[in-house]
Design an enzyme around this catalytic site. Structure first.
Site, PDB file in Angstrom:
ATOM      1  N   HIS A   1     -33.672  22.717  -5.266  1.00  0.00           N
ATOM      2  CA  HIS A   1     -32.628  23.721  -5.080  1.00  0.00           C
ATOM      3  C   HIS A   1     -32.730  24.714  -6.240  1.00  0.00           C
ATOM      4  O   HIS A   1     -32.534  24.336  -7.392  1.00  0.00           O
ATOM      5  CB  HIS A   1     -31.262  23.029  -5.062  1.00  0.00           C
ATOM      6  CG  HIS A   1     -30.099  23.964  -5.075  1.00  0.00           C
ATOM      7  ND1 HIS A   1     -29.105  23.914  -4.127  1.00  0.00           N
ATOM      8  CD2 HIS A   1     -29.772  24.971  -5.890  1.00  0.00           C
ATOM      9  CE1 HIS A   1     -28.223  24.859  -4.384  1.00  0.00           C
ATOM     10  NE2 HIS A   1     -28.595  25.511  -5.468  1.00  0.00           N
TER      11      HIS A   1
ATOM     12  N   LYS B   1     -23.461  18.679  -7.695  1.00  0.00           N
ATOM     13  CA  LYS B   1     -24.464  18.876  -8.734  1.00  0.00           C
ATOM     14  C   LYS B   1     -24.075  18.076  -9.974  1.00  0.00           C
ATOM     15  O   LYS B   1     -22.890  17.955 -10.307  1.00  0.00           O
ATOM     16  CB  LYS B   1     -24.538  20.370  -9.099  1.00  0.00           C
ATOM     17  CG  LYS B   1     -25.116  21.199  -7.954  1.00  0.00           C
ATOM     18  CD  LYS B   1     -24.947  22.688  -8.192  1.00  0.00           C
ATOM     19  CE  LYS B   1     -25.390  23.452  -6.948  1.00  0.00           C
ATOM     20  NZ  LYS B   1     -24.889  24.843  -6.948  1.00  0.00           N
TER      21      LYS B   1
ATOM     22  N   ARG C   1     -18.904  34.008  -5.617  1.00  0.00           N
ATOM     23  CA  ARG C   1     -17.946  33.697  -6.686  1.00  0.00           C
ATOM     24  C   ARG C   1     -18.722  33.396  -7.963  1.00  0.00           C
ATOM     25  O   ARG C   1     -19.948  33.283  -7.938  1.00  0.00           O
ATOM     26  CB  ARG C   1     -17.161  32.428  -6.299  1.00  0.00           C
ATOM     27  CG  ARG C   1     -18.102  31.236  -6.104  1.00  0.00           C
ATOM     28  CD  ARG C   1     -17.409  29.901  -6.013  1.00  0.00           C
ATOM     29  NE  ARG C   1     -18.361  28.805  -6.132  1.00  0.00           N
ATOM     30  CZ  ARG C   1     -19.129  28.335  -5.167  1.00  0.00           C
ATOM     31  NH1 ARG C   1     -19.073  28.878  -3.958  1.00  0.00           N
ATOM     32  NH2 ARG C   1     -19.967  27.344  -5.392  1.00  0.00           N
TER      33      ARG C   1
HETATM   34  C1  MV4 Z   1     -31.459  22.577   4.052  1.00  0.00           C
HETATM   35  C2  MV4 Z   1     -32.230  21.473   3.634  1.00  0.00           C
HETATM   36  C3  MV4 Z   1     -33.438  21.256   4.253  1.00  0.00           C
HETATM   37  N1  MV4 Z   1     -33.868  22.091   5.214  1.00  0.00           N
HETATM   38  N2  MV4 Z   1     -31.938  23.373   5.026  1.00  0.00           N
HETATM   39  C4  MV4 Z   1     -27.530  21.500   1.637  1.00  0.00           C
HETATM   40  C5  MV4 Z   1     -26.448  22.370   1.109  1.00  0.00           C
HETATM   41  C6  MV4 Z   1     -26.605  23.695   1.736  1.00  0.00           C
HETATM   42  N3  MV4 Z   1     -26.476  24.707   0.743  1.00  0.00           N
HETATM   43  C7  MV4 Z   1     -27.969  23.669   2.354  1.00  0.00           C
HETATM   44  N4  MV4 Z   1     -28.507  22.366   2.156  1.00  0.00           N
HETATM   45  C8  MV4 Z   1     -29.748  22.043   2.588  1.00  0.00           C
HETATM   46  N5  MV4 Z   1     -30.277  22.853   3.540  1.00  0.00           N
HETATM   47  C9  MV4 Z   1     -33.102  23.122   5.578  1.00  0.00           C
HETATM   48  N6  MV4 Z   1     -33.561  23.911   6.564  1.00  0.00           N
HETATM   49  C10 MV4 Z   1     -31.707  20.649   2.639  1.00  0.00           C
HETATM   50  C11 MV4 Z   1     -30.459  20.926   2.116  1.00  0.00           C
HETATM   51  C12 MV4 Z   1     -29.998  20.019   1.123  1.00  0.00           C
HETATM   52  C13 MV4 Z   1     -29.721  20.434  -0.177  1.00  0.00           C
HETATM   53  C14 MV4 Z   1     -29.866  21.759  -0.567  1.00  0.00           C
HETATM   54  C15 MV4 Z   1     -29.572  22.154  -1.837  1.00  0.00           C
HETATM   55  C16 MV4 Z   1     -29.136  21.214  -2.769  1.00  0.00           C
HETATM   56  C17 MV4 Z   1     -28.988  19.909  -2.399  1.00  0.00           C
HETATM   57  C18 MV4 Z   1     -29.279  19.498  -1.106  1.00  0.00           C
HETATM   58  C19 MV4 Z   1     -29.122  18.164  -0.761  1.00  0.00           C
HETATM   59  C20 MV4 Z   1     -29.399  17.770   0.496  1.00  0.00           C
HETATM   60  C21 MV4 Z   1     -29.826  18.692   1.454  1.00  0.00           C
END
Ligand code: MV4
Length: 446
Positions: A208, A237, A292
């Site tokens: 991320h 987080k 924000r």
């Molecule tokens: C995703 C992903 C995998 N593939 N989208 C989780 C929170 C939201 N902001 C979007 N997220 C995710 N989207 C696709 N197409 C995995 C996550 C995700 C994740 C993203 C950011 C930080 C932590 C996470 C934990 C699990 C899944």
């Protein structure tokens, strides 16, 4: 510039905003619930109003009461902090209609970016990479199947009104899809009052990475580099750092420039964050915008030397950004550990209660942002974050050593905190050598 700002929040971020206002010569109005009555940080505000009972819905989410406090207190602006009403476009509009400046984006930009599908459409228009997926909202099971066949399984169904991990569902094969779709839509309708969902290819083991931006009301937008926030548990987080330790320089440049293009396309002003997921080949994909200031803003402040809250207040007051992109350097490495009143050995169960004894760490390169103090009682009604420990050092290795030193200095007696858990993370070879993704904590340490 504003004369008096009301802070529609509590705890650490309320204190952080009060401090910035003081340095800008702005008076402050605080609000509090009965559960926060007598909290010592309220003394630092020029005035404080009780807005109701302990539960958030009875206090920090009461729009009329907060507007009344602003009017009686003579505030000409409202800072929403994070959480609570900070991304509520209706509140934003009520503030504007009360002739008070909302320290944030316009209600229109907030609305548009708050809808994840419309944010995704803006990203596409701005030539910002999005995860391969549906063209807009899914209208039928047939459409979902056709899209999934095209992009391949696994796929992720996401609620357009969701965000931050809420309202997501994975389908690993075609036989699951119709059920998953129906469940996702029902959940989205119940949780957000909006059944709209869209489909994306599921990106496995991503990191991320999010880009901090700030934009003024005159069309100037700059990025303040990026943060890696992959160290998290159940979408909460735990640790954030800047710069992202694994990005090749050309990818870093591309991701930051993408964020600026998106923000310009949305006609967004305010501080903001553009979130991406990055796969193991360093392909990056836009996920969502946080309209924000965020919890983890201090790591960016440390590496850029820019006070984001002061700058956010200045752009809200109509001032032009005082710097250009080329002026924004990224020096050294900053890491933040969130200190929560939770038991890391017991499934992060909240541990509210009285802090009997406390010693805050300090020294070179150490910053502790917290409203906690000896004798302070952590109420059970709100988010359990009681402080943020931030370090800034020339290199990542030195930042890790500094954080471990600071965590060892931090003493909080009377309640459990996540400090011990952070020591486990920061000494783990996978973390030190960047072999982690967003599921690493759950896979490795729980
Ligand atoms: C995703 C992903 C995998 N593939 N989208 C989780 C929170 C939201 N902001 C979007 N997220 C995710 N989207 C696709 N197409 C995995 C996550 C995700 C994740 C993203 C950011 C930080 C932590 C996470 C934990 C699990 C899944």
């Amino acid at each position: 510039m504003f004369n008096r700002v009301l802070i529609a929040n509590r705890g650490e971020i309320a204190l952080r905003v009060i401090r910035a206002c003081k340095e800008l010569g702005i008076e402050t109005v605080a609000i509090f619930s009965e559960a926060d009555r007598g909290s010592r940080y309220l003394d630092l505000a020029d005035e404080a109003f009780c807005v109701g009972n302990p539960r958030s819905v009875d206090s920090y989410l009461r729009i009329r009461e907060i507007i009344a406090a602003a009017e009686v207190g003579g505030a000409d602006a409202i800072h929403p902090g994070f959480g609570f009403l900070s991304e509520n476009a209706h509140f934003n509009e009520v503030v504007r209609d009360s002739n008070i400046t909302f320290i944030g984006p316009s209600p229109e930009a907030m609305q548009m970016l708050g809808d994840k599908n419309s944010a995704r459409e803006i990203a596409k228009q701005a030539n910002v990479p999005v995860v391969p997926g549906s063209d807009g909202l899914i209208e039928s099971p047939q459409e979902a199947i056709a899209t999934a066949r095209q992009i391949g399984f696994p796929v992720l169904i996401k609620a357009t009104a969701g965000g931050g991990g809420k309202g997501m569902r994975v389908a690993t094969e075609e036989s699951m899809l119709e059920n998953a779709l129906e469940q996702a839509m029902n959940e989205a309708k119940a949780a957000f009052g909006n059944p709209g969902v869209y489909l994306e290819k599921y990106v496995e083991q991503p990191r991320h990475v999010e880009v901090q931006i700030i934009a003024d009301k005159h069309g100037n937008v700059v990025h303040l580099w990026e943060r890696d926030c992959s160290t998290q548990r159940r979408h909460q987080k735990l640790i954030e750092e800047s710069p992202a330790p694994t990005l090749p320089e050309e990818v870093r440049k591309a991701i930051c420039e993408s964020a600026v293009r998106l923000v310009k396309a949305a006609k967004y002003y305010n501080a903001g964050t553009v979130e991406f997921i990055v796969d193991k080949h360093h392909n990056f994909y836009f996920i969502e915008v946080n309209a924000r200031i965020q919890v983890e803003h201090p790591v960016t402040e440390m590496v850029t030397g820019i006070d984001l809250i002061k700058q956010q207040i200045r752009v809200a007051a109509g001032e032009k950004l005082p710097f250009k992109q080329k002026d924004i350097a990224c020096r050294g490495v900053a890491i933040e550990c969130r200190i929560n009143a939770e038991d890391g050995d017991k499934n992060f169960q909240p541990c509210p209660g009285k802090i009997e004894e406390m010693f805050a760490p300090g020294g070179f390169g150490v910053r502790f942002d917290s409203h906690a103090h000896p004798g302070y009682s952590v109420p059970p009604y709100y988010d359990s974050m009681i402080g943020k420990l931030i370090v800034h050092q020339p290199t990542r290795a030195e930042a890790i050593a500094c954080m471990l030193r600071a965590l060892a200095e931090l003493r909080i007696k009377g309640i459990k905190t996540t400090a011990e858990f952070h020591k486990k993370i920061l000494t783990h070879p996978d973390w030190i050598e960047n072999r982690i993704d967003t599921k690493w904590v759950e896979r490795t340490l729980l």
